[in-house]
Design an enzyme around this catalytic site. Sequence first.
Site, PDB file in Angstrom:
ATOM      1  N   CYS A 150      27.826  71.666  42.648  1.00 20.71           N
ATOM      2  CA  CYS A 150      27.172  72.503  41.636  1.00 20.71           C
ATOM      3  C   CYS A 150      25.773  72.979  42.044  1.00 20.71           C
ATOM      4  O   CYS A 150      25.373  74.108  41.736  1.00 20.71           O
ATOM      5  CB  CYS A 150      27.099  71.761  40.307  1.00 20.71           C
ATOM      6  SG  CYS A 150      26.545  70.062  40.460  1.00 20.71           S
ATOM      7  N   GLY A 180      25.831  67.029  35.002  1.00 24.49           N
ATOM      8  CA  GLY A 180      26.273  67.028  36.394  1.00 24.49           C
ATOM      9  C   GLY A 180      26.708  65.663  36.879  1.00 24.49           C
ATOM     10  O   GLY A 180      27.389  65.558  37.900  1.00 24.49           O
ATOM     11  N   GLU A 202      23.594  64.079  47.067  1.00 21.79           N
ATOM     12  CA  GLU A 202      23.451  65.487  46.683  1.00 21.79           C
ATOM     13  C   GLU A 202      22.682  66.294  47.734  1.00 21.79           C
ATOM     14  O   GLU A 202      23.051  67.429  48.051  1.00 21.79           O
ATOM     15  CB  GLU A 202      22.719  65.559  45.332  1.00 21.79           C
ATOM     16  CG  GLU A 202      22.857  66.867  44.610  1.00 21.79           C
ATOM     17  CD  GLU A 202      24.128  66.961  43.767  1.00 21.79           C
ATOM     18  OE1 GLU A 202      24.980  66.048  43.851  1.00 21.79           O
ATOM     19  OE2 GLU A 202      24.278  67.947  43.039  1.00 21.79           O
ATOM     20  N   HIS A 242      21.532  73.780  36.111  1.00 22.64           N
ATOM     21  CA  HIS A 242      20.672  73.299  37.203  1.00 22.64           C
ATOM     22  C   HIS A 242      19.721  74.436  37.597  1.00 22.64           C
ATOM     23  O   HIS A 242      20.162  75.557  37.878  1.00 22.64           O
ATOM     24  CB  HIS A 242      21.506  72.956  38.437  1.00 22.64           C
ATOM     25  CG  HIS A 242      22.414  71.774  38.273  1.00 22.64           C
ATOM     26  ND1 HIS A 242      22.375  70.915  37.191  1.00 22.64           N
ATOM     27  CD2 HIS A 242      23.387  71.282  39.095  1.00 22.64           C
ATOM     28  CE1 HIS A 242      23.288  69.966  37.346  1.00 22.64           C
ATOM     29  NE2 HIS A 242      23.917  70.168  38.483  1.00 22.64           N
TER      30      HIS A 242
HETATM   31  N1  NAP Z   1      29.907  67.312  36.092  1.00 27.81           N
HETATM   32  C1  NAP Z   1      29.584  68.299  36.925  1.00 27.81           C
HETATM   33  O1  NAP Z   1      28.733  69.146  36.641  1.00 27.81           O
HETATM   34  C2  NAP Z   1      30.254  68.402  38.253  1.00 27.81           C
HETATM   35  C3  NAP Z   1      29.910  69.491  39.041  1.00 27.81           C
HETATM   36  C4  NAP Z   1      30.522  69.652  40.264  1.00 27.81           C
HETATM   37  C5  NAP Z   1      31.466  68.727  40.674  1.00 27.81           C
HETATM   38  N2  NAP Z   1      31.793  67.660  39.888  1.00 27.81           N
HETATM   39  C6  NAP Z   1      32.864  66.754  40.381  1.00 27.81           C
HETATM   40  O2  NAP Z   1      34.010  66.875  39.511  1.00 27.81           O
HETATM   41  C7  NAP Z   1      34.721  65.655  39.435  1.00 27.81           C
HETATM   42  C8  NAP Z   1      34.837  65.227  37.989  1.00 27.81           C
HETATM   43  O3  NAP Z   1      33.539  65.055  37.432  1.00 27.81           O
HETATM   44  P1  NAP Z   1      33.326  64.793  35.866  1.00 27.81           P
HETATM   45  O4  NAP Z   1      31.872  64.926  35.666  1.00 27.81           O
HETATM   46  O5  NAP Z   1      34.254  65.634  35.051  1.00 27.81           O
HETATM   47  O6  NAP Z   1      33.806  63.235  35.736  1.00 27.81           O
HETATM   48  P2  NAP Z   1      34.267  62.449  34.450  1.00 27.81           P
HETATM   49  O7  NAP Z   1      33.676  63.025  33.212  1.00 27.81           O
HETATM   50  O8  NAP Z   1      34.015  61.014  34.749  1.00 27.81           O
HETATM   51  O9  NAP Z   1      35.890  62.689  34.387  1.00 27.81           O
HETATM   52  C9  NAP Z   1      36.779  62.099  35.320  1.00 27.81           C
HETATM   53  C10 NAP Z   1      38.238  62.505  35.017  1.00 27.81           C
HETATM   54  O10 NAP Z   1      39.095  61.879  35.984  1.00 27.81           O
HETATM   55  C11 NAP Z   1      40.030  61.013  35.323  1.00 27.81           C
HETATM   56  N3  NAP Z   1      40.225  59.792  36.110  1.00 27.81           N
HETATM   57  C12 NAP Z   1      39.330  58.796  36.356  1.00 27.81           C
HETATM   58  N4  NAP Z   1      39.901  57.838  37.126  1.00 27.81           N
HETATM   59  C13 NAP Z   1      41.168  58.226  37.353  1.00 27.81           C
HETATM   60  C14 NAP Z   1      42.269  57.654  38.062  1.00 27.81           C
HETATM   61  N5  NAP Z   1      42.164  56.482  38.707  1.00 27.81           N
HETATM   62  N6  NAP Z   1      43.436  58.336  38.094  1.00 27.81           N
HETATM   63  C15 NAP Z   1      43.568  59.518  37.447  1.00 27.81           C
HETATM   64  N7  NAP Z   1      42.564  60.117  36.750  1.00 27.81           N
HETATM   65  C16 NAP Z   1      41.384  59.473  36.704  1.00 27.81           C
HETATM   66  C17 NAP Z   1      39.414  60.696  33.981  1.00 27.81           C
HETATM   67  O11 NAP Z   1      40.444  60.334  33.072  1.00 27.81           O
HETATM   68  P3  NAP Z   1      40.204  59.275  31.831  1.00 27.81           P
HETATM   69  O12 NAP Z   1      39.531  60.073  30.749  1.00 27.81           O
HETATM   70  O13 NAP Z   1      41.584  58.878  31.464  1.00 27.81           O
HETATM   71  O14 NAP Z   1      39.361  58.163  32.367  1.00 27.81           O
HETATM   72  C18 NAP Z   1      38.755  62.052  33.654  1.00 27.81           C
HETATM   73  O15 NAP Z   1      39.760  62.941  33.214  1.00 27.81           O
HETATM   74  C19 NAP Z   1      33.932  64.658  40.312  1.00 27.81           C
HETATM   75  O16 NAP Z   1      34.527  64.639  41.590  1.00 27.81           O
HETATM   76  C20 NAP Z   1      32.542  65.273  40.364  1.00 27.81           C
HETATM   77  O17 NAP Z   1      31.842  64.899  41.519  1.00 27.81           O
HETATM   78  C21 NAP Z   1      31.228  67.487  38.686  1.00 27.81           C
END
Ligand code: NAP
Length: 344
Positions: A150, A180, A202, A242
Site C-alpha cells: 500500500c 494498514g 515496510e 497513507h
Molecule cells: N490492510 C491494508 O491496508 C493492507 C494493504 C496492503 C496489503 N495488505 C495485505 O493484505 C492481506 C490481508 O490483510 P488484512 O489487513 O485484511 O488482514 P486481516 O484483517 O487480519 O484479515 C485476514 C483474513 O485472512 C483470513 N485468514 C486468517 N488466517 C487464515 C487461515 N489460516 N486460513 C484461511 N484464512 C485465514 C481471515 O479469516 P478469519 O476472519 O476467519 O480469521 C481474514 O479473512 C495481508 O497479507 C496484508 O499484508 C493489507
Amino acid sequence: MTVRVGVLGATGAVGQRFIQLLDGHPEFKLAAVTASESSAGRTYRDAAKWRIDAPIPEAAAELTVRSTDPESVPDDVDLLFSSLPSGVAAEVEPAFAEAGYVLSSNSSNERMADDVPLVIPEINPGHLDLLEVQRDERCWDGAVLKNPNCSTITMVPTLAALAPSGLERVHVSTLQAVSGAGYSGVSSMEILDNVLPHIGGEEDKMETESRKLLGSFDGATLSHHDVSVSASCNRVPTIDGHIENVWAETDEAVSPTDVEDAFRGVESLDLPSSPEPLIHVFEDPERPQPRLDRHVGDGMAIAAGGVQETDSGVQYNCLAHNTIRGAAGAAVLNGELLASEGWL
Ligand SMILES: NC(=O)c1ccc[n+]([C@@H]2O[C@H](COP(=O)([O-])OP(=O)(O)OC[C@H]3O[C@@H](n4cnc5c(N)ncnc54)[C@H](OP(=O)(O)O)[C@@H]3O)[C@@H](O)[C@H]2O)c1
C-alpha cells in the site's frame, strides 16, 4: 462478459473492501468467499465483523463462507482475489494456481519472485506477460498476479512521472494509517497519542517493489530500475489513507511546474476502476490530507501536492487510500486488466 469471482480472506480488513468494491461491479459477479476454519460454514454476515461505514452488500451477506482450499471453491469461478495473511497465502495460493485458478493477490508473499508480475495497470501493464514465463516455469494452468504494498503504490505513479527525467535517488518518509495493519494489527494503547517510527518489513518493500515496478520487461526477463530508494515508515493514528513525503533527485533538473505537469500527464486506462485523472494535483500546499483527500477518484486516485524545489531536486507529498488503491481496489483493477488482456 460476466466473470465469476471469489475472495480468499474475505472477512478481513482488505477482504471487506473487496466485498464492497465488487458490489455492483460491471464485469465481476461475486460467487464465493473464504476465510479461516473458524469462519467456514457461517454466513458472511455472521462471520465478518462488518466495519466499513456503508451497509454490508446483501448478495455477499447471505453467502456461506468456505474453507480456503481449492476443493472448497467451485470450479466455475474464473478469478480469485486474495487478501490472506502472507504466511497463509504462501501455502495456499500456489495450490489454487496449480488447480487452475487465476489469482489477483494483494498478499506480500512472492511479490519479488522473478516470475511473478507485480503490476499497477496504469504504470507497467506490459509486465503482465511475465505470466507466460510463470506458467512455463511452474507448469500451472492457473496464474498468480500481485499488486504492490500500500505505501509503494501511493508513491510509484509519481516516480513513473519523473522517470523520463532520469530518476536517480528517492527518499521517502511515510505516515501510515492504522487500517494498514489489519484489524488486530495495532492496539489502541500503542497508537493513540503516539507515532510508531518503524513498520516491520515496510521500508524494504518500498525500496525493492518500486524498482521492480519501474523496471522493464523484454518478454523473457524483467530488469529492475536502478533508482536508489530509501524509506522510513511511520504508523500514525489516522484510520485510512497513507500520506508520504518524497524527496526525488533526477538527472535532468526539473522545476515544480515541470513536476506538476508530469503528474497530470500520467495517463489513466479505460478500465472500470481506473480513475481519471490517475494523479490528482493540489495547488494548495496544505493538501492532500488523509481525512479530506483519501476518497479522490473514489479512493483509486493518487493525490499529490506541495511540490517545491530543494538543493538536490524536488520534494512533494502524495496520498492514497490504503485499503482501496493500496489493496483491494488495486487487486480489482489488476483483475480488470487480466480480463481485458484475455487471461481469464
Ligand atoms: N490492510 C491494508 O491496508 C493492507 C494493504 C496492503 C496489503 N495488505 C495485505 O493484505 C492481506 C490481508 O490483510 P488484512 O489487513 O485484511 O488482514 P486481516 O484483517 O487480519 O484479515 C485476514 C483474513 O485472512 C483470513 N485468514 C486468517 N488466517 C487464515 C487461515 N489460516 N486460513 C484461511 N484464512 C485465514 C481471515 O479469516 P478469519 O476472519 O476467519 O480469521 C481474514 O479473512 C495481508 O497479507 C496484508 O499484508 C493489507
